[in-house]
Write a protein that holds these residues in place. Sequence first.
Motif, PDB file in Angstrom:
ATOM      1  N   ILE A  32       0.843  -1.206   0.000  1.00 34.21           N
ATOM      2  CA  ILE A  32       0.000   0.000   0.000  1.00 34.21           C
ATOM      3  C   ILE A  32       0.876   1.252   0.000  1.00 34.21           C
ATOM      4  N   GLU A  33       0.548   2.163  -0.916  1.00 30.44           N
ATOM      5  CA  GLU A  33       1.181   3.489  -0.924  1.00 30.44           C
ATOM      6  C   GLU A  33       0.197   4.449  -0.265  1.00 30.44           C
ATOM      7  N   PHE A  34       0.511   4.864   0.948  1.00 24.33           N
ATOM      8  CA  PHE A  34      -0.379   5.760   1.701  1.00 24.33           C
ATOM      9  C   PHE A  34      -0.121   7.215   1.341  1.00 24.33           C
ATOM     10  N   GLU A  35      -1.203   7.966   1.294  1.00 25.62           N
ATOM     11  CA  GLU A  35      -1.067   9.420   1.217  1.00 25.62           C
ATOM     12  C   GLU A  35      -1.239  10.005   2.619  1.00 25.62           C
ATOM     13  N   ASN A  36      -2.098   9.345   3.393  1.00 27.49           N
ATOM     14  CA  ASN A  36      -2.262   9.695   4.803  1.00 27.49           C
ATOM     15  C   ASN A  36      -2.371   8.370   5.549  1.00 27.49           C
ATOM     16  N   GLU A  37      -1.294   7.961   6.217  1.00 26.86           N
ATOM     17  CA  GLU A  37      -1.244   6.599   6.745  1.00 26.86           C
ATOM     18  C   GLU A  37      -1.835   6.504   8.138  1.00 26.86           C
ATOM     19  N   PRO A  38      -2.210   5.275   8.556  1.00 27.13           N
ATOM     20  CA  PRO A  38      -2.793   5.088   9.891  1.00 27.13           C
ATOM     21  C   PRO A  38      -1.742   5.285  10.981  1.00 27.13           C
ATOM     22  N   THR A  39      -2.191   5.713  12.134  1.00 25.78           N
ATOM     23  CA  THR A  39      -1.256   5.878  13.252  1.00 25.78           C
ATOM     24  C   THR A  39      -0.811   4.516  13.783  1.00 25.78           C
ATOM     25  N   ASP A  40      -1.698   3.522  13.655  1.00 25.73           N
ATOM     26  CA  ASP A  40      -1.374   2.163  14.110  1.00 25.73           C
ATOM     27  C   ASP A  40      -1.540   1.219  12.917  1.00 25.73           C
ATOM     28  N   LEU A  41      -0.435   0.920  12.257  1.00 26.59           N
ATOM     29  CA  LEU A  41      -0.470   0.105  11.038  1.00 26.59           C
ATOM     30  C   LEU A  41      -0.961  -1.315  11.330  1.00 26.59           C
ATOM     31  N   GLU A  42      -0.553  -1.862  12.485  1.00 35.20           N
ATOM     32  CA  GLU A  42      -0.951  -3.231  12.825  1.00 35.20           C
ATOM     33  C   GLU A  42      -2.456  -3.324  13.057  1.00 35.20           C
ATOM     34  N   ALA A  43      -3.019  -2.333  13.736  1.00 35.10           N
ATOM     35  CA  ALA A  43      -4.465  -2.333  13.985  1.00 35.10           C
ATOM     36  C   ALA A  43      -5.232  -2.194  12.668  1.00 35.10           C
ATOM     37  N   PHE A  44      -4.699  -1.369  11.768  1.00 30.34           N
ATOM     38  CA  PHE A  44      -5.340  -1.174  10.458  1.00 30.34           C
ATOM     39  C   PHE A  44      -5.308  -2.467   9.648  1.00 30.34           C
ATOM     40  N   SER A  45      -4.180  -3.178   9.685  1.00 29.04           N
ATOM     41  CA  SER A  45      -4.068  -4.432   8.930  1.00 29.04           C
ATOM     42  C   SER A  45      -5.047  -5.473   9.479  1.00 29.04           C
ATOM     43  N   LEU A  46      -5.256  -5.473  10.805  1.00 30.88           N
ATOM     44  CA  LEU A  46      -6.209  -6.413  11.404  1.00 30.88           C
ATOM     45  C   LEU A  46      -7.652  -6.076  11.003  1.00 30.88           C
ATOM     46  N   LYS A  47      -7.936  -4.768  10.848  1.00 32.45           N
ATOM     47  CA  LYS A  47      -9.269  -4.358  10.383  1.00 32.45           C
ATOM     48  C   LYS A  47      -9.517  -4.857   8.964  1.00 32.45           C
ATOM     49  N   ILE A  48      -8.502  -4.721   8.118  1.00 30.04           N
ATOM     50  CA  ILE A  48      -8.646  -5.228   6.741  1.00 30.04           C
ATOM     51  C   ILE A  48      -8.834  -6.737   6.773  1.00 30.04           C
ATOM     52  N   ASP A  49      -8.052  -7.410   7.616  1.00 29.99           N
ATOM     53  CA  ASP A  49      -8.110  -8.870   7.672  1.00 29.99           C
ATOM     54  C   ASP A  49      -9.494  -9.349   8.104  1.00 29.99           C
ATOM     55  N   LYS A  50     -10.062  -8.696   9.105  1.00 32.40           N
ATOM     56  CA  LYS A  50     -11.411  -9.075   9.555  1.00 32.40           C
ATOM     57  C   LYS A  50     -12.429  -8.841   8.448  1.00 32.40           C
TER      58      LYS A  50
END
Length: 495
Positions: free
Chosen positions: A414-432
């Motif tokens: 992923i190329e972020f323009e405005n990235e999440p403060t917690d990348l791991e939490a964001f990846s878990l949201k996508i995974d769910k």
Amino acid sequence: MSLKSFAAKLFAQYIHNTTQKWADNPIETQKKVFEDLIRQAKETRFGKDHQFADIKSYEDFQKKVPIRDYEQLRSYVDEVVKGKENILWPGKPIYFAKTSGTTSGAKYIPLTAASMPYHIEAARNAILSYIHETGKADFVDGKMIFLQGSPILDEKNGIKLGRLSGIVAHYVPQYLQKNRMPSWETNCIEDWETKVDAIVEETINENMTVISGIPSWVQMYFERLKEKAHKPVGEIFKNFDLFIYGGVNYEPYRAKFENLIGRKVDSIELFPASEGFFAYQDSQKEKGMLLLLNSGIFYEFVKADDFFNENPKRYTIGEVELGVNYAMILSSNAGLWAYNIGDTVQFTSMKPYRVIVSGRIKHYISAFGEHVIGKEVEAALQEAMQGTDIRINEFTVAPQINPKEGLPYHEWFIEFENEPTDLEAFSLKIDKAMCKQNVYYDDLISGNVLQPLVITKVQNNGFQEYMKSIGKLGGQNKLPRLSNDRKIADQLNKS
């Protein structure tokens, strides 16, 4: 209201009424298209080879004409390219749309005198449908830009060839010529980055009301406009209210676009390809695009799950179901017969028949039997971003089968323009969200066959650099949303 916008509203009403006639009679419409195609092509080489004269029903056609892709139809296409007549369709094509093939080098898709007008009419009718539904027509008085390939055409054995968007540029109606941008000279620039800079210079002081193109390349145009003017695109173009796009799903780009523009604008989705113009968004209220059943194309559908089986069942328009992933097969007045275009669709409505593009039949991840498709990764990412200020420029997904440690996983670049403060939490949201989208993926995660997905950040402009490195920057070129191998992933990891 100007005379031009008043006339547009009248014309929009006429086109709406005409469209309703065939949309209300889909099965009869497709039956007539089928019969016309068989009748007109029965004296061609292909028609004789496949006994078109003996075809009395769709069942006869199924028995005599197998599903083919470009490689399997190539022996006929090669004869057409040599300049021979009456091979796939009566006479010769008037153009070849030249595209890049995966295994065959250049592909030459024929465009005939019978098929070409439908490419133009469909794009026009998409705008007219919008005018009819919304009543908005003032934009026709402003400037319109269509980001497209060069209109310079080559010639092969007396037949002109080029990119589809470049060919279509020759058919812009007279009444739009004064409004259309960029200039012919700028449109002819081959280098995409140079072209975008020239377009910025030409348009920055104009009254742009309609902007059209593949989202990833329009994004580059918007970024350079904002960089030059030091203000949002919506302030540069105060009357810009309509974005027309095709080729990829707009949703992953929407948050980024609204940030670049500074406000929301209406959008119209199109489903064009070199092989035909298949559908357009006919409503701002309903999901999906109106499948064009009266445009010289006869459609068949094969369930994507069955596609690679021997002799999979082929369905006509009257047999499809909502929400099923189908490979779309077409026969057309361009001389393509039971042709697999590679796109998969799902029906969102049957009255009228509307579709969404769900992905590519060859673009999926099934390294572990999950068969994840493009629509699913896009929907999962969109759900994870909802209610956040996260914005992305681009992304793609690949399987990691042999990690250095731990279980295999899906790797999201992923190329972020405005990235999440917690990348791991964001990846878990996508995974769910992915687990909700795909039951097989959910089984693999819950069964500890896969670990949750891993995000790898791509540096700024990393995807543009990748596309540039393979000679596919700009124009109609699109980055695959997902791959079943690591060719793209390995290149991105090198950068």
